[in-house]
Each structure stands twice: as structure tokens, then as C-alpha cells.
Motif scaffolding. Sequence first.
Motif, PDB file in Angstrom:
ATOM      1  N   LEU A   1       0.828  -1.198   0.000  1.00  8.33           N
ATOM      2  CA  LEU A   1       0.000   0.000   0.000  1.00  8.33           C
ATOM      3  C   LEU A   1       0.867   1.254   0.000  1.00  8.33           C
ATOM      4  N   SER A   2       0.381   2.305  -0.602  1.00 10.58           N
ATOM      5  CA  SER A   2       1.040   3.599  -0.438  1.00 10.58           C
ATOM      6  C   SER A   2       0.448   4.265   0.799  1.00 10.58           C
ATOM      7  N   VAL A   3       1.220   5.153   1.417  1.00 13.19           N
ATOM      8  CA  VAL A   3       0.769   5.776   2.662  1.00 13.19           C
ATOM      9  C   VAL A   3       1.204   7.227   2.713  1.00 13.19           C
ATOM     10  N   THR A   4       0.332   8.070   3.237  1.00  6.42           N
ATOM     11  CA  THR A   4       0.690   9.456   3.561  1.00  6.42           C
ATOM     12  C   THR A   4       0.320   9.713   5.013  1.00  6.42           C
ATOM     13  N   ILE A   5       1.136  10.516   5.672  1.00  5.08           N
ATOM     14  CA  ILE A   5       0.911  10.858   7.078  1.00  5.08           C
ATOM     15  C   ILE A   5       0.925  12.380   7.217  1.00  5.08           C
ATOM     16  N   GLU A   6      -0.102  12.906   7.823  1.00  5.93           N
ATOM     17  CA  GLU A   6      -0.197  14.349   8.060  1.00  5.93           C
ATOM     18  C   GLU A   6      -0.543  14.588   9.533  1.00  5.93           C
ATOM     19  N   TYR A   7      -0.278  15.832   9.997  1.00  3.50           N
ATOM     20  CA  TYR A   7      -0.555  16.173  11.391  1.00  3.50           C
ATOM     21  C   TYR A   7      -1.377  17.448  11.476  1.00  3.50           C
ATOM     22  N   ASP A   8      -2.247  17.503  12.470  1.00  7.85           N
ATOM     23  CA  ASP A   8      -3.043  18.701  12.730  1.00  7.85           C
ATOM     24  C   ASP A   8      -3.285  18.787  14.238  1.00  7.85           C
ATOM     25  N   ASP A   9      -3.874  19.915  14.669  1.00  7.39           N
ATOM     26  CA  ASP A   9      -4.115  20.142  16.100  1.00  7.39           C
ATOM     27  C   ASP A   9      -2.845  19.864  16.899  1.00  7.39           C
ATOM     28  N   ILE A  10      -1.772  20.555  16.546  1.00  8.37           N
ATOM     29  CA  ILE A  10      -0.467  20.316  17.164  1.00  8.37           C
ATOM     30  C   ILE A  10      -0.287  21.228  18.382  1.00  8.37           C
ATOM     31  N   PHE A  11      -0.125  20.616  19.529  1.00  6.13           N
ATOM     32  CA  PHE A  11       0.101  21.342  20.776  1.00  6.13           C
ATOM     33  C   PHE A  11       1.422  20.882  21.389  1.00  6.13           C
ATOM     34  N   GLU A  12       2.323  21.815  21.639  1.00  6.02           N
ATOM     35  CA  GLU A  12       3.533  21.473  22.374  1.00  6.02           C
ATOM     36  C   GLU A  12       3.206  21.380  23.866  1.00  6.02           C
ATOM     37  N   ALA A  13       4.078  20.748  24.616  1.00  7.21           N
ATOM     38  CA  ALA A  13       3.876  20.625  26.057  1.00  7.21           C
ATOM     39  C   ALA A  13       3.884  22.011  26.705  1.00  7.21           C
ATOM     40  N   CYS A  14       3.113  22.147  27.744  1.00  5.81           N
ATOM     41  CA  CYS A  14       3.027  23.410  28.482  1.00  5.81           C
ATOM     42  C   CYS A  14       3.626  23.201  29.873  1.00  5.81           C
ATOM     43  N   SER A  15       4.593  24.037  30.234  1.00  5.77           N
ATOM     44  CA  SER A  15       5.275  23.887  31.518  1.00  5.77           C
ATOM     45  C   SER A  15       5.297  25.215  32.254  1.00  5.77           C
ATOM     46  N   ASN A  16       5.017  25.187  33.543  1.00  2.00           N
ATOM     47  CA  ASN A  16       4.990  26.394  34.357  1.00  2.00           C
ATOM     48  C   ASN A  16       6.373  26.752  34.899  1.00  2.00           C
ATOM     49  N   ASP A  17       6.708  28.039  34.864  1.00  2.00           N
ATOM     50  CA  ASP A  17       7.951  28.551  35.416  1.00  2.00           C
ATOM     51  C   ASP A  17       7.845  28.652  36.939  1.00  2.00           C
ATOM     52  N   SER A  18       8.908  28.306  37.641  1.00  6.08           N
ATOM     53  CA  SER A  18       8.854  28.268  39.108  1.00  6.08           C
ATOM     54  C   SER A  18       8.590  29.646  39.713  1.00  6.08           C
ATOM     55  N   GLU A  19       9.207  30.687  39.171  1.00  4.80           N
ATOM     56  CA  GLU A  19       8.976  32.034  39.715  1.00  4.80           C
ATOM     57  C   GLU A  19       7.540  32.488  39.445  1.00  4.80           C
ATOM     58  N   ALA A  20       7.034  32.209  38.244  1.00  9.43           N
ATOM     59  CA  ALA A  20       5.658  32.585  37.922  1.00  9.43           C
ATOM     60  C   ALA A  20       4.667  31.829  38.801  1.00  9.43           C
ATOM     61  N   VAL A  21       4.973  30.575  39.114  1.00 14.12           N
ATOM     62  CA  VAL A  21       4.126  29.792  40.016  1.00 14.12           C
ATOM     63  C   VAL A  21       4.079  30.440  41.395  1.00 14.12           C
ATOM     64  N   ARG A  22       5.225  30.919  41.877  1.00 15.74           N
ATOM     65  CA  ARG A  22       5.257  31.583  43.189  1.00 15.74           C
ATOM     66  C   ARG A  22       4.395  32.846  43.175  1.00 15.74           C
ATOM     67  N   VAL A  23       4.411  33.563  42.063  1.00 14.48           N
ATOM     68  CA  VAL A  23       3.587  34.773  41.963  1.00 14.48           C
ATOM     69  C   VAL A  23       2.107  34.406  42.095  1.00 14.48           C
ATOM     70  N   VAL A  24       1.679  33.351  41.394  1.00 16.29           N
ATOM     71  CA  VAL A  24       0.281  32.927  41.481  1.00 16.29           C
ATOM     72  C   VAL A  24      -0.049  32.457  42.894  1.00 16.29           C
ATOM     73  N   SER A  25       0.854  31.698  43.508  1.00 16.94           N
ATOM     74  CA  SER A  25       0.624  31.223  44.875  1.00 16.94           C
ATOM     75  C   SER A  25       0.468  32.384  45.838  1.00 16.94           C
ATOM     76  N   ASP A  26       1.342  33.385  45.714  1.00 17.33           N
ATOM     77  CA  ASP A  26       1.260  34.564  46.575  1.00 17.33           C
ATOM     78  C   ASP A  26      -0.015  35.353  46.313  1.00 17.33           C
ATOM     79  N   ALA A  27      -0.424  35.415  45.053  1.00 18.82           N
ATOM     80  CA  ALA A  27      -1.656  36.122  44.709  1.00 18.82           C
ATOM     81  C   ALA A  27      -2.868  35.439  45.341  1.00 18.82           C
TER      82      ALA A  27
END
Length: 383
Positions: free
Chosen positions: A282-308
Motif C-alpha cells: 500500500l502507499s501511505v501518507t501521514i499528516e498532522y493537525d491540532d499540534i500542541f507542544e507541552a506546556c510547563s509552568n515557570d517556578s517564579e511565575a508559580v510563586r507569583v500565582v501562589s502569593d496572589a
Amino acid sequence: MTPEDQAWLTQIRHELHKRPEISGEEQETAAAIVEVLAACSPDRVLTDLGGHGVAAVYESGKKGPIVAIRCELDGLPIQETADLTYVSEYTGRGHLCGHDGHMAMVLGAAKALSNSRLETGSVVLIFQPAEETGKGAVAFRHDPKFAEITPDYVFSLHNLPGLDLGQVELCPGPANCASRGMRIVLVGKTSHAAAPHDGKSPAQALSRLMFELEKMGPDGPMDEAFALTTVTHANLGAATFGVSPGHAELWVTLRTVTDVRMAELIGAAESMVRSLAEAEGLSVTIEYDDIFEACSNDSEAVRVVSDACAAMGLSVLTSSNPQRFSEDFGQFAKGAKTAMFWLGAGKHHPQLHNPDYDFPDALIPVGTGVFLAAINRLLGFES
């Protein structure tokens, strides 16, 4: 927040809810946001960022950090079934993820900032398009106008059914999974159903792929090795009894905690798909959509939210597990310290993307308050 302001924002939320627009088509929503912002006296309003994105800028006139608060403009292509006086007026579309509520919270921050004076730095209120497809944040950040407002910190939230109403949850480090939609098309040769040997049907390959791909992402602990592959759609030939099919299509969602693991999963999945297709002729094609990279929180920004949250008297649940669903908010971490937090929509509230979901209005002052407390911690402002 005064009761009058809360009632005003609730009414705005209901109006936005009635007229949802899907990703990339948020022109009316953006215009409504700009109209409301006009009453909130920003120093500048930028429009058409990355599509229909909007940014409102409040400046102190003094050097200091640029702090951004981000929300989303788009709704979903899902028919709403909730029994509401402000139910969606558009067939097949609904604000079923709560982005209408997120916009109301950020507009609440605009109203507060219009009556205040920043002590230092600037605030940028971001109304981002196309979050649901993973394309909006990328386009927003790459818009030339973004260079005028490039932030040092960016904060965002998402309401979360299953968590007690108003409860805040924070994930230091990984916050949302990476994910992408993998579309596989297999092409062989059609034939009469009485002579399948004269064709090349992708049926066996399709059935094997549905099984083998899900084995590659078996779920498990939410660590760096985590992988989840979910078959979401499959199609084989035409709906007829007389034809042995020559075409098949398979959609699979790949999900990991890290981008490195995603790259490994993609490589393994593609290798397996191509090998199986070759073996079946068989022939095959592969495509991608709805691409989301991982989301990671910064430690200093987390402290700001915690303090808030502490400043507001809110308790914070700290989680070591990222959310399984994806977010394109991680794009803003490319150049800024970022944190996204979760705000409980209720233990038994309908799930996100369900046709009967509706954002709880009681969360508007809570989310707005956390955003304003974070701004005050970093920049200070006087009412």
C-alpha cells in the motif's frame, strides 16, 4: 469587585456565550471585546494579532516588567444542549469550554486597571484566537505587532470541572500534555467484491494499525515516559457491498508529557505505519493537525500565582501531574515566565466540551481577583 461590576461582567459573559465563533473565525467576538475595552480606558489597543487577536495595554510610564494576562476568544463546533436563557444562537456552535468566562475575567481586570494607577511597568491583556486548534498562540506570537508588547510574565487560567468550585490548583513544572492529531491515509486498489484478489484492500492494515498504534501509547503514570495513543476516527472504502476497498483513513491522537517523548512517539509510530503499509503493498501518507507542544509552568511565575492566591485568602492545591488535555499557552513560555492555573468549576459540573457545559459565573470575581493580585505583586497599583 463590586456587585455592580460582577453583574456587568456576567451580562457581558452571557452576551458572548450567545454568539460563539469557532477557531479562526472570531471577528464578531473580537469586535465585541474592543467595544467593551473602549469603556476601560487602555492606553493602547492592538487588533488583528495572529488573526482576530486583541491586546489592551495599560502603562505606568515608568520602566518595569511587562505582565500579560491571557484568555481565549474561540468557541467549539458543538451543538449546545443546556437549557439557558442565553443559550447559543448559532446552530452547531457553543462556548462549551468556558472561554466566554475567561474573557469576562480579563475584562474585569481591564475595568479595575481603568480605575487604578500602575506603580511601574505595563500590563497587557491578551485575547487570543484559535486556542482549540493549537494554532492561535503561535500566530499571535509571530505577528509583527507582538514585538511592541513582548511580555516578561504571562499568566492564564482554565476552569476545571471535577475540582471544587473556586478551588485553585497549580502544577509546578509540566502543566499540560503535548498532543497532536495523526492522519494516516492508506491507498491500495479497488476491485469487485467478488474478486478481492484483483485489488489491494487496506482493510487488514487498517485493523492492525488500530490495535498496534494504541499499544504504543498504553497510558500509565504521568511521568516523562508517559504516552497515550487514542484512535478517534477510521474510514474504509465506500458504504457498499459490491466493492473491495482501495482506500482507508485513520485518525489517531498522540499524547505525551514532554516534547522529547512526543518526538520519540512520532518516530516509532511513523516507522511502524510505513513498514506495515509496505508489507501490504500500500502507499501511505501521514499528516498532522491540532499540534500542541507541552506546556510547563515557570517556578517564579508559580510563586507569583501562589502569593496572589494567598493575598485573596484562597488555598492552593499543588499537583505533580499535568493535565491530560492540551493548551497552546505553552507558546508564550518562549521568551517569558509563564504560569497557568486551574480554577474549579465544581465537583460534579459537566465536563469541558460537553454539549450541556456552561461556565459558572461565580468564578468571575475569583479569577479576576487572582490576576489583579498577581499584577499587584509584580508591578503594584493604587486604586
